[in-house]
Design a protein around this motif. Structure first.
Motif, PDB file in Angstrom:
ATOM      1  N   ASP A  90       0.814  -1.216   0.000  1.00 24.38           N
ATOM      2  CA  ASP A  90       0.000   0.000   0.000  1.00 24.38           C
ATOM      3  C   ASP A  90       0.850   1.269   0.000  1.00 24.38           C
ATOM      4  O   ASP A  90       0.308   2.377   0.087  1.00 24.38           O
ATOM      5  N   VAL A 144       7.537   7.592  -8.708  1.00 22.25           N
ATOM      6  CA  VAL A 144       6.700   8.778  -8.913  1.00 22.25           C
ATOM      7  C   VAL A 144       7.180   9.968  -8.073  1.00 22.25           C
ATOM      8  O   VAL A 144       6.511  10.998  -8.027  1.00 22.25           O
ATOM      9  N   TRP A 145       8.325   9.828  -7.426  1.00 23.49           N
ATOM     10  CA  TRP A 145       8.843  10.924  -6.608  1.00 23.49           C
ATOM     11  C   TRP A 145       9.236  12.113  -7.477  1.00 23.49           C
ATOM     12  O   TRP A 145       9.872  11.959  -8.526  1.00 23.49           O
ATOM     13  N   PRO A 152       3.593   4.074  -1.656  1.00 22.87           N
ATOM     14  CA  PRO A 152       3.868   4.598  -2.999  1.00 22.87           C
ATOM     15  C   PRO A 152       5.239   4.171  -3.503  1.00 22.87           C
ATOM     16  O   PRO A 152       6.161   3.918  -2.722  1.00 22.87           O
ATOM     17  N   SER A 153       5.356   4.115  -4.806  1.00 21.88           N
ATOM     18  CA  SER A 153       6.627   3.706  -5.428  1.00 21.88           C
ATOM     19  C   SER A 153       7.559   4.901  -5.579  1.00 21.88           C
ATOM     20  O   SER A 153       7.112   6.016  -5.877  1.00 21.88           O
ATOM     21  N   ARG A 175       8.116   6.741   3.075  1.00 17.45           N
ATOM     22  CA  ARG A 175       7.289   5.604   2.642  1.00 17.45           C
ATOM     23  C   ARG A 175       7.807   5.009   1.334  1.00 17.45           C
ATOM     24  O   ARG A 175       7.808   3.790   1.148  1.00 17.45           O
ATOM     25  N   MET A 176       8.225   5.870   0.420  1.00 21.35           N
ATOM     26  CA  MET A 176       8.757   5.375  -0.855  1.00 21.35           C
ATOM     27  C   MET A 176      10.038   4.584  -0.649  1.00 21.35           C
ATOM     28  O   MET A 176      10.243   3.540  -1.280  1.00 21.35           O
ATOM     29  N   THR A 232       5.992  11.019   2.650  1.00 18.90           N
ATOM     30  CA  THR A 232       5.980  10.312   1.367  1.00 18.90           C
ATOM     31  C   THR A 232       7.380   9.825   1.001  1.00 18.90           C
ATOM     32  O   THR A 232       7.556   8.704   0.499  1.00 18.90           O
ATOM     33  N   GLN A 256       9.138   1.225   0.736  1.00 21.72           N
ATOM     34  CA  GLN A 256       8.544   0.364  -0.294  1.00 21.72           C
ATOM     35  C   GLN A 256       9.612  -0.259  -1.178  1.00 21.72           C
ATOM     36  O   GLN A 256       9.517  -1.417  -1.586  1.00 21.72           O
TER      37      GLN A 256
END
Length: 658
Positions: A199, A205-206, A201-202, A246-247, A243, A250
């Motif tokens: 769940d 897309v940063w 983010p990758s 989290r990326m 973010t 991930q």
């Protein structure tokens, strides 16, 4: 050994692993009783165990297996997959810890199992569990087993109750978080939120805030190269801090456990958070917002410490010395113009991205504004964004400042040529500050000094309208506090929010906070100087637009004056300016030219006083149901002079008109 077909068909997940290990515990107990020839007697004493036997034989496909065969089958079923129960065994290694955890958890799953170690049933106790484990592990003494149980309580795996009772009667239970994770149940808590890897983010897309800024891939490589560490990420709020973390998590296949900042201050919550992070293979993410002068201490982890990421402000003071591992510092700047364009395009505003990128908003606020903007027509993009930006209510700003309506007063500002040139230059500097300093971190500080009513506040409104920015005035009554440190805290909240929202901030009557420092003769002097020193440093680093007004520029500390990008003196208007202000304020009127010339020539009013005079004259005209006349003007002028205790300078012949 090949896993029996029914066992092989089970999904490899935490829920099934927990059940299989629980059945394995029953296999151990039944095998011990069978070895001593008491199996049937044992099943007669505890008849509910027959359902467990049936389930084990069904899964194994034969009669009750030996413990080693059952464990081998479970290992083959699980393969290389690591699940929460395996991570718990790493945190609390050894067969005693594993057996005690399953025994205590089993009672929560099936309360009838409590009869096995507690003759009267009920919750497992320290004495009953110790005795039962002594039978299971005859090579270990009572002290060894109790030490394991208390160590499990220390790291948060077990919770101990009834501590006022004798020690052997202390109740034991698996902590809810640990039980939920190892049993595959949802882990729901008020003070933290667990987000699974799938769940997150990758990193693909940063949007990097600048060409030389850190990227999530940099952090992910660091996470892979270390076992435990502290990541310290400094940036503005709503600027992609969480973010970013989290990326990175991930990218390395980790979950993220987002905790509230107060978690570190509570020993039990901190132990639980570390336990959950260890069992879920998660990175701890803690958002801290310390007030000025506060030092955030990161406590030691009670077990094998997972990676911990602290996201905080640029000026926060952090002490991580109690945690093992390396410190990895990251600073995220606000997005530059190219990055803002990409954010606007990602938010669905591709056509207008170039124009909207002149607003120095943080990335999070760009998406908030974009979501809140509603376009009725394609040519209304700018107006829609302005409306959406105005609708954002940041509690930090709303509690310490209030928004000033700009109205239609742009044409009411009357300045002499020198003042006009300075105000226009200030507006230009604000508009081009990013290009001027080659940085989105640039701020503009200006001091507007002059007597009351000379147009300082009106100039601030003019500047905000020229820049299409909201204008907020700091509320000194809500900001200044008698308690030590509260004033700095309130100011920091207002300044930080103003930076992130790219608004114009007005510090009216700024000499109340920026006055010259005094010699320390009392505690009051010392704390007043502390507030001044805080403001000096904070204004030095301020990256927004702030306007400070004062009636007496000489009262402002010289250190503040040196930090100002512009100092604009506002002088009393001369006769020509007074007449221009008067004519702009009047609107429709029946004044004679002689009265207008007389007031402009003889009444040495400020612009604010002229506004008061016209307002009172209009009030008299409304009461008389007419336009403003000479008589109304005379009465209004005389009233204004009575307020100041001065003599009205109008010539007697004109004064008699009133």
């Amino acid at each position: 050994m090949t896993a029996p077909r029914p066992l092989h068909d089970l999904a490899v997940c935490a829920e099934e692993q927990f059940r299989l290990h629980l059945l394995g515990l029953v296999v151990d107990m039944l095998h011990r009783e069978r070895r001593e020839g008491r199996l049937f007697e044992y099943l007669d004493q505890f008849p509910f165990l027959q359902s467990y036997v049936d389930r084990i034989e069904t899964l194994f496909g034969s009669d009750l297996p030996a413990p080693k065969d059952w464990r081998a089958a479970v290992r083959h079923w699980q393969g290389e997959t690591e699940l929460p129960l395996d991570r718990l065994h790493k945190a609390c290694p050894g067969p005693i810890a594993a057996a005690s955890l399953l025994l205590i958890a089993a009672v929560e799953e099936d309360p009838r199992l409590s009869l096995l170690d507690e003759p009267e049933g009920g919750a497992p106790t320290l004495g009953g569990m110790t005795a039962f484990l002594c039978d299971m592990f005859p090579d270990h003494g009572t002290g060894d087993i109790r030490a394991v149980l208390m160590r499990m309580a220390e790291v948060g795996v077990l919770q101990v109750g009834s501590r006022d009772a004798p020690r052997i009667q202390w109740s034991l239970r698996v902590s809810p978080a640990a039980f939920e994770l190892v049993s595959g149940a949802p882990c729901l808590r008020d003070h933290f939120r667990l987000t699974a890897t799938g769940d997150l983010p990758s990193p693909e897309v940063w949007v990097a805030p600048g060409p030389d800024s850190a990227r999530p891939e940099d952090l992910s490589r660091f996470l892979q190269s270390t076992r435990d560490s502290t990541i310290l990420l400094r940036s503005d709020s709503h600027n992609g801090r969480k973010t970013f973390v989290r990326m990175a998590a991930q990218a390395v296949g980790k979950a993220v456990l987002h905790c509230q900042s107060g978690t570190m201050a509570d020993r039990d919550l901190w132990a639980e958070a570390n336990l959950v992070a260890a069992l879920a293979d998660a990175l701890l993410l803690i958002e801290c917002a310390p007030v000025p002068g506060e030092r955030i201490v990161v406590p030691a982890a009670p077990l094998n410490a997972p990676h911990c990421a602290l996201v905080t402000t640029h000026a926060a003071s952090i002490d991580h010395g109690r945690r093992p591992g390396a410190l990895y510092p990251i600073v995220l700047a606000r997005p530059d113009q190219d990055a803002r364009k990409r954010h606007w395009r990602n938010a669905g505003w591709s056509r207008h991205a170039a124009k909207l990128a002149d607003r120095l908003l943080t990335s999070g606020h760009i998406y908030r504004v974009a979501r809140g903007a509603v376009r009725e027509r394609k040519d209304q993009a700018r107006e829609a964004i302005d409306t959406a930006l105005a609708s954002i209510r940041d509690p930090r700003l709303e509690t310490t400042a209030h928004r000033i309506a700009l109205g239609d007063e742009l044409d009411d500002l009357v300045l002499d040529p020198a003042e006009r040139e300075e105000v226009d230059a200030l507006a230009l500097r604000c508009r081009l500050r990013e290009q001027l300093h080659s940085s989105s971190e640039a701020g503009v500080k200006a001091l507007l000094s002059g007597a009351s009513g000379t147009g300082k506040t009106l100039a601030a409104k003019h500047l905000a309208r020229t820049l299409s920015r909201p204008l907020y005035r700091i509320d000194l009554a809500a900001t200044v506090n008698k308690y030590i440190g509260e004033t700095e805290k309130n100011l920091e909240m207002a300044l930080a929010a103003a930076e992130e929202l790219d608004v114009v901030l007005l510090l009216d009557e700024g000499d109340a906070l920026l006055a010259k420092r005094t010699d320390v003769g009392s505690a009051t002097d010392r704390y007043a100087n502390m507030e001044t020193n805080f403001l000096l440093q904070r204004l030095e680093d301020f990256r927004g637009i702030i306007l400070v007004t004062t009636n007496d520029g000489e009262r402002i500390d010289k250190a503040f004056r040196r930090r100002m990008d512009a100092i604009i003196p506002f002088r009393l208007p001369d006769q020509l300016r007074r007449q221009e202000i008067l004519m702009r304020q009047l609107g429709e009127h029946d004044l004679s030219q002689a009265m207008i010339d007389e007031v402009a020539c003889r009444c040495n009013f400020t612009g604010g006083q002229i506004h008061n005079v016209v307002l009172h004259a209009r009030l008299l005209a409304l009461a008389a149901k007419s336009a403003i006349t000479d008589a109304h003007m005379v009465k209004a002028v005389e009233r204004e002079y009575r307020k100041t205790g001065e003599h009205c300078p109008l010539r007697p012949a004109l004064a008699e008109v009133g």
